[in-house]
Design a protein around this motif. Structure first.
Motif, mmCIF file in Angstrom:
data_model
loop_
_atom_site.group_PDB
_atom_site.id
_atom_site.type_symbol
_atom_site.label_atom_id
_atom_site.label_comp_id
_atom_site.label_asym_id
_atom_site.label_seq_id
_atom_site.Cartn_x
_atom_site.Cartn_y
_atom_site.Cartn_z
ATOM 1 N N HIS A 3 1.177 -1.343 0.005
ATOM 2 C CA HIS A 3 0.411 -0.081 0.014
ATOM 3 C C HIS A 3 1.288 0.993 0.489
ATOM 4 O O HIS A 3 1.767 1.509 0.774
ATOM 5 N N ASP A 12 -10.887 11.918 -6.702
ATOM 6 C CA ASP A 12 -10.715 10.730 -5.444
ATOM 7 C C ASP A 12 -12.437 10.882 -4.741
ATOM 8 O O ASP A 12 -12.413 10.551 -3.759
ATOM 9 N N GLU A 66 -3.310 3.844 -0.952
ATOM 10 C CA GLU A 66 -4.127 3.181 -1.836
ATOM 11 C C GLU A 66 -3.822 1.641 -1.549
ATOM 12 O O GLU A 66 -2.605 1.614 -1.837
ATOM 13 N N GLY A 71 -5.154 -0.095 -6.715
ATOM 14 C CA GLY A 71 -5.638 1.171 -6.991
ATOM 15 C C GLY A 71 -6.694 1.679 -6.336
ATOM 16 O O GLY A 71 -7.290 2.782 -6.503
ATOM 17 N N LYS A 72 -7.440 0.520 -5.659
ATOM 18 C CA LYS A 72 -8.124 0.873 -4.503
ATOM 19 C C LYS A 72 -7.758 2.033 -3.256
ATOM 20 O O LYS A 72 -7.068 1.723 -3.366
ATOM 21 N N VAL A 73 -8.738 3.279 -3.215
ATOM 22 C CA VAL A 73 -8.772 4.492 -1.818
ATOM 23 C C VAL A 73 -8.762 2.898 -1.201
ATOM 24 O O VAL A 73 -9.721 3.192 -0.642
ATOM 25 N N THR A 76 -7.757 7.629 4.132
ATOM 26 C CA THR A 76 -7.060 9.401 3.819
ATOM 27 C C THR A 76 -6.153 9.682 5.037
ATOM 28 O O THR A 76 -6.808 9.306 6.676
#
Length: 339
Positions: A3, A12, A66, A71-73, A76
């Motif tokens: 990650h 986003d 990510e 590519g998935k978030v 944050t």
């Protein structure tokens, strides 16, 4: 599976919005409102676009966690370079007033809440949210500590103090006993309404309506007293991570939910103080030591946890998967901190 932490992008929005809906309320920095989140992502894009030599300003940096493969978030976090200024940054400071009556032979110690803007000019780390399906494998630690590497690598953009506001006690229905017992009495709205209004419109309404006189803690409800400086149950691991970095509670609490504000001197934060700059060696590490690795300035910033080894010549050997995720080649400059 690797990650990475990277700067936010305008695309986003949907991923951030879906996470914001999972926060459960009381999370001012991540409101479940597309317009407010769009404004944050736009402000972040502006901040990342400002050159390194632009200095200390009112910047908001939003970082994303990510999955490098999909590519998935998955999470944050945010960094505010300068709080206060045009919009004051309010806190309650807990103070003690001791009085004594000679005739009664009694001494009273009264705890008070004073509305202050003492922390203006500090930088702030906040807005940290990890998707429930990703709360394992040290990803929360990566997300939290990536902010400190970013600060270390862009030090001129941040203040001498660093703070983190922890969410206070909020029940399953979105009610906060501290708000109900203190500030809510002056605003004529529920905690959820005030929290949403603050997230969307700023805190000028606090300046307009909040009384300036000290509030005696003994005169508020027991439920409100018990919530002062107590973190939300989901925030206790975050509090422990902050304490491990050198943050401490210095008697400031949030005016909405009474959650504790943790404060540190920026250069004394452990990860910032431990950050070293070196170059990437062209060999694989022989050991299994893990480290936090970061490279790139501003829009090129990347951070990940990887297997690393400091070599005798001062360079760092890094496992190939992490080096690839960070777009590093032998001889490239990087920053790292021990895990």
């Amino acid at each position: 599976m690797t990650h990475i932490i990277r700067p936010s992008r305008l695309d986003d929005l949907e991923a951030v919005y879906e996470m914001a809906k999972l926060t459960g309320g009381g999370f001012t920095n991540l409101p479940p409102d597309r317009d407010a989140l769009t404004a944050k992502l736009e402000a972040s894009a502006t901040a990342f676009a400002r050159p390194m030599d632009s200095g200390f300003g009112h910047d908001l940096f939003v970082l994303m966690l990510e999955d490098a493969e999909t590519g998935k978030v998955r999470g944050t976090c945010q960094i505010f370079s300068h709080i206060g200024g045009e919009l004051p940054f309010y806190s309650y400071r807990i103070a003690m007033l001791t009085t004594h009556s000679r005739e009664l032979n009694r001494t009273f110690r009264n705890k008070m809440l004073n509305l202050v803007t003492d922390l203006e000019g500090s930088s702030e780390v906040g807005g940290l949210f990890l998707h429930p399906n990703a709360r394992a494998g040290g990803l929360g630690l990566l997300l939290a500590r990536s902010r400190y590497l970013f600060i270390a690598m862009h030090r001129a953009k941040f203040g001498e103090k660093l703070l983190a506001e922890l969410r206070g006690v909020v029940d399953a229905q979105g009610n906060a006993p501290f708000w109900d017992g203190v500030a809510g009495r002056f605003f004529g709205m529920s905690f959820r309404e005030a929290d949403e209004f603050n997230a969307l419109n700023g805190n000028q309404f606090i300046a307009d309506l909040m009384p300036r006189n000290p509030i005696y803690v003994s005169m508020i409800s027991e439920e409100a007293r018990d919530a002062i400086a107590v973190p939300h149950e989901t925030g206790r691991p975050a509090m422990r991570m902050l304490e491990a970095e050198g943050f401490a509670f210095e008697n400031y609490v949030d005016i909405f939910d009474g959650g504790p504000t943790m404060i540190a001197r920026t250069d004394q934060v452990k990860t910032i103080a431990d950050t070293q700059t070196t170059t990437l060696a062209g060999t694989e590490p022989t050991g299994s030591t893990r480290a936090l690795i970061a490279a790139g300035e501003l829009t090129d910033f990347r951070c990940a946890m990887g297997r690393a080894e400091m070599l005798e010549d001062g360079t760092l050997a890094l496992n190939a998967e992490t080096a690839a995720a960070l777009k590093l080649s032998p001889g490239d400059t990087l920053c790292w901190a021990p895990r």
